[in-house]
Design an enzyme around this catalytic site. Structure first.
Site, PDB file in Angstrom:
ATOM      1  N   GLU A   1      -5.081   2.746   3.766  1.00 48.22           N
ATOM      2  CA  GLU A   1      -5.807   3.535   2.613  1.00 48.22           C
ATOM      3  C   GLU A   1      -7.405   3.470   3.218  1.00 48.22           C
ATOM      4  OE1 GLU A   1      -5.881   2.591  -1.356  1.00 48.22           O
ATOM      5  OE2 GLU A   1      -6.575   4.457  -1.941  1.00 48.22           O
TER       6      GLU A   1
ATOM      7  N   GLU B   1       0.533   4.222  -9.064  1.00 49.65           N
ATOM      8  CA  GLU B   1      -0.209   5.318  -8.628  1.00 49.65           C
ATOM      9  C   GLU B   1       0.744   6.592  -8.223  1.00 49.65           C
ATOM     10  OE1 GLU B   1      -3.900   5.043  -6.782  1.00 49.65           O
ATOM     11  OE2 GLU B   1      -4.323   7.284  -6.797  1.00 49.65           O
TER      12      GLU B   1
END
Ligand code: RAM
Length: 934
Positions: free
Chosen positions: A791, A516
């Site tokens: 996260e 990502e």
């Protein structure tokens, strides 16, 4: 870039200017210790393209006698010269500002003769105090200009080697992204006569390294910065005079894929790709006799892709075969007979801009803290820290042996790497030995987010020094540090710093490890404000905002990810709206209005576009909700429980109303009073509509009553004044009752949690949340051995499909709370850029001491307090030239002493007023010791 962050330390006004000449060196610098009178530039920027840069300086407070208080700067004089000799003689042939009386005596916008491409400039400054005494001249600082017009590139072409994605063989699945071998480009040229200066400007996309006569130019890595390539590419400039020699010379460039030749096409989502790597270069050589010569990238260069870097890809790693090294390829006399002539390729985009941000560098090296051997032939090194960069490998063995390095953030219970959360990113470097001695290898065109490294294929058992981690990120100037009596909170602070550092990759990325690594806007809307406490990010965020404007479509839409490598034009408020949120933080911290004026058109275009979605004065556009709240089941990524989720329209409306208020302020600065009035009127209507739709007056809560649904109206001032206390009380009841003093927020709510609790009189509850050791909390992460921020609050148990161990989005407003509340060091938004400092420490119960410093536009501020025997002792220092408003939580002035005197009578301290719960003073520069009876 607006600003030249080359800071100059000016000799302090007092005690130095009046020193006898014998205490000064010939250059006017003082000899006395321990003053730091050298220049403090971390960078003498090379190759900027701002034609009116802002020059900043700070006064050297350490040189001042500490018992002298209230030294103000009232005027300055800047000299800018084309030659150091002129500057030495106090001649500013480009600009002599003269003595300028100013309310901003620590910065000036260049207003001299036009700055020219390629030229080097040096400058110095002096200031006057309130008695009209001048300081010594500062030491000189310098900068060089880049190329201000495309003509300056002469006939330099974009060159490289074409490439096509290979077609899969019958029955084979098409590979999603095919990493190319690195290209090497070269040419030779002659130099005759004495060189006065040589400067090179180049842009090698996606990534590049330049060599002259076998020596690497500069020390930056992962260069140039990421951009919206079809709009803008960035070149870098280096002074290379010392690398050239009389006679034959060679220049050689490595080209890697970076994000230009995209690492993926479809996984995990559609990714833009721009073509094969390419180079544009111009080398300018000026002879002593003034003669000029240019070497440019053109058809005369040769290229090969047969060198040692067989494949390179940011997500997957690098494959390096040392047997294929082309020894001497960037030196003259190399036989390039087997190389091909380069191909001329189309330019990448519309603009080629200078690199106005700090370069990415290898910032530090770390040795492993442990080595394990979980399986035959498999060695796992523990770097002791989740970090970003790569490893330096040392190895000795037979030619053709391939050593494999795999990187991961955590381990499985069996001691092997845990790679499920890296998704499709292979994060693996391969090194094939050439044999014959100790070989040292570091990859060039990849990076990894990791704590653990697995070595396989190593000839024999790797010794402890076989691997060393290289920590890599934008080389930003540190701007603050914090410590307190709670060790867990100190660890959390360290985890935040590591996470933030590792996610600087010329853009702020969401994460550094999986497939990502994108510049997600929402993650930094308020996060950037926390980063400003740790690093000087002025130029960095101006650059990212320019990336955002570059992604903007003609109708105003901005991608949720900038640059738009993942083109996500979703038109939601909380991600794309970051284009209008960050400028307010930049202005507050760095005091530069010019950026807002320049960026206004882009912000306005986005706002006007979004206004088309307004329905009943509410904003229904929201894509992500309060992203990543603690879920009901530890295995979930996203909660499915409606009671934990905050209504998307509530979030969209609250944020858009806030953005309209900011826009109205920006419009005033941009000289658009009509816009300002219109945006204020619209915001008023939205506020009314928000309360009408979502406020439950009887229950004093909004919508379904999540923590976030109350935090937003309190933070943005949407809650009706008469009910604010009740709304806050209901929020506290919710947090203390249902959530047992834990976070119940995701990315949105966490941006408001700590300051709202403190602003309404419950810093103790904020502290409890911040120091919770169990789930969900930052402390839980730390107690589970995290050395960064996760996260997900449940990062140790959740599905690996979206579970990075190094994300910064859940830091929220924790860092501003530590620095601006606990240590109390703040900018006054009414006088941005620390023209007036606000000192408002919160002596929260539960901590015995707090110590912090911040490097600000005004200079370094320190604040330290400790609690003892029913009193707090607060030591603070304000830099020379600074003025601060001080708020102390005392019931009356008689409870406050400064250096054993009633504060109001202490020299340099002025009592301004007694507010409801604070005594308010004004202090100037100097160090103070306040004693506050509790
Ligand atoms: C995730 C990213 C990022 C977040 C978006 C919505 O995949 O990691 O942090 O902003 O989704």
């Amino acid at each position: 870039m607006n600003s030249l962050w080359a800071r100059i330390t000016v000799a302090s006004l007092l005690g130095l200017a009046s020193l006898p000449a014998s205490a000064q060196t010939e250059t006017g610098q003082t000899k006395i210790q321990p003053q730091r009178l050298e220049c403090e530039f971390r960078a003498s920027p090379q190759g900027i393209d701002a034609t009116q840069p802002r020059l900043n300086w700070v006064l050297d407070s350490t040189a001042a006698s500490t018992d002298v208080r209230g030294v103000k700067a009232t005027a300055y004089q800047v000299l800018v010269s084309s030659a150091p000799e002129l500057l030495k003689e106090d001649q500013g042939d480009l600009w002599d500002s003269g003595k300028v009386r100013s309310s901003h005596p620590l910065r000036a916008i260049y207003a001299g003769r036009p700055l020219r491409s390629w030229q080097a400039y040096c400058w110095k400054v002096r200031v006057w105090d309130q008695e009209g005494r001048p300081s010594l001249w500062s030491p000189a600082a310098s900068w060089t200009m880049g190329l201000l017009s495309d003509h300056d590139w002469k006939n330099a072409k974009w060159i490289g080697m074409k490439a096509v994605e290979p077609t899969p063989a019958a029955g084979e699945k098409p590979s999603d992204g095919h990493p190319l071998a690195a290209r090497q480009l070269r040419r030779e040229f002659d130099v005759r006569g004495q060189i006065r200066s040589a400067t090179v400007a180049f842009c090698g996309l996606g990534l590049s390294e330049l060599y002259i006569n076998g020596v690497k130019v500069g020390d930056e890595v992962l260069s140039p910065p990421l951009t919206e390539y079809n709009k803008r590419a960035i070149y870098v400039v280096h002074e290379v005079t010392s690398l050239l020699r009389d006679g034959r010379n060679a220049v050689g460039a490595w080209l890697g894929n970076g994000r230009y030749w995209a690492p993926r096409h479809k996984v995990p989502t559609s990714t833009r790709t721009f073509g094969p790597p390419k180079l544009r270069l111009i080398l300018r050589i000026e002879n002593q006799d003034g003669g000029l010569r240019y070497i440019v990238s053109d058809e005369s260069w040769k290229v090969t892709d047969q060198g040692p870097i067989r494949a390179n890809n940011e997500y997957d790693g690098e494959q390096y075969d040392a047997r294929l090294e082309l020894t001497g390829w960037a030196e003259p006399g190399y036989d390039d007979g087997a190389w091909k002539p380069v191909e001329v390729l189309p330019p990448p985009g519309e603009k080629l801009s200078a690199r106005n941000i700090a370069p990415i560098r290898v910032i530090e090296h770390r040795r492993p803290i442990a080595k394990k051997n979980p399986k035959e032939g498999v060695y796992v090194f523990d770097m002791g820290q989740n970090l970003v960069g790569w490893c330096r490998l040392r190895v000795h063995g037979p030619a053709g042996t391939t050593v494999q390095l795999r990187h991961a953030e955590t381990l499985q219970p069996d001691g092997m790497l845990y790679v499920a959360n890296l998704r499709s990113a292979r994060c693996t470097d391969h090194y094939t030995l050439k044999g014959g001695g100790i070989e040292v290898y570091e990859p060039r065109f990849t990076y990894h987010g990791f704590r653990y490294v697995e070595i396989t294929g190593y000839p024999g058992e790797p010794a402890a020094d076989a691997l060393e981690a290289c920590v890599v990120h934008d080389d930003l100037e540190p701007a603050g540090d914090f410590q307190c009596s709670n060790e867990l909170l100190n660890r959390i602070h360290a985890n935040c710093r590591w996470g933030i550092r590792g996610n600087y990759r010329s853009i702020p990325t969401d994460c550094p490890q999986r497939d990502e690594r994108q510049g997600w806007l929402g993650d930094r809307a308020a996060g950037c404000h926390g980063e400003m406490q740790l690093f000087n990010v002025a130029a960095f965020y101006e650059k990212w905002l320019t990336d955002m404007a570059d992604t903007q479509r003609p109708e105003g839409s901005v991608s949720d990810v900038c640059p738009s490598y993942w083109p996500l034009y979703n038109d939601n408020v909380t991600w794309a709206g970051t284009i209008a949120l960050i400028p307010a933080w930049l202005r507050e911290q760095y005091g530069d209005n010019r950026f807002i004026v320049r960026h206004y058109a882009a912000m306005r275009a986005w706002v006007e576009h979004m206004l088309g979605y307004l329905a009943h004065d509410r904003m229904p556009r929201d894509s992500y909700g309060d992203w990543c709240v603690p879920p009901e089941d530890p295995h979930l990524i996203h909660s499915k429980d409606p009671a934990r989720k905050t209504n998307g329209e509530l979030i969209g409306t609250a944020y858009f109303e806030h953005i309209l208020r900011l826009m109205s302020q920006y419009a005033v600065l941009a000289g658009k009073p009509g816009d300002a009035a219109r945006y204020t009127a619209l915001a008023e209507r939205m506020k009314a509509a928000f309360n009408k739709r979502f406020f439950d007056d009887a229950a004093a809560r909004y919508d379904n009553g999540t923590q976030t649904s109350s935090l937003l109206p309190l933070s943005f001032g949407l809650a009706p004044q008469r009910r604010r206390d009740a709304v806050f009380a209901a929020l506290v009841a919710k947090i203390e009752g249902q959530s047992k003093s834990h976070v119940g927020v995701g990315l949105i709510g966490v941006q408001h949690l700590m300051h709202v609790l403190s602003d309404h009189g419950r810093p103790d509850l904020a502290l409890r949340i911040a120091t919770q050791p169990d789930y969900p909390s930052w402390g839980y992460m730390a107690n589970k051995d995290a050395t960064t921020i996760w996260e997900l609050w449940n990062g140790d148990t959740a599905d690996p499909a979206m579970n990075s161990g190094n994300h910064v989005m859940l830091i929220g407003d924790l860092l501003p709370w530590l620095y601006e509340y606990l240590a109390g060091i703040r900018a006054d938004p009414a006088t941005p850029g620390y023209d007036r400092i606000v000192l408002k420490p919160v002596f929260v119960r539960g901590l015995d001491f707090v110590r912090a410093w911040r490097e600000t536009m005004a200079g370094r501020i320190t604040s330290q307090w400790s609690r003892k025997d029913g009193a707090v002792v607060w030591n603070v220092s304000v830099p020379i030239g600074g003025v601060a408003t001080v708020y102390l939580s005392a019931k009356e002035p008689s409870k406050v002493l400064e250096s054993d005197k009633p504060a109001a009578e202490a020299p340099g301290v002025r009592l301004l007023r007694q507010a409801k719960d604070a005594v308010v003073y004004e202090i100037g520069s100097g160090t103070y010791s306040f004693h506050i009876a509790e």
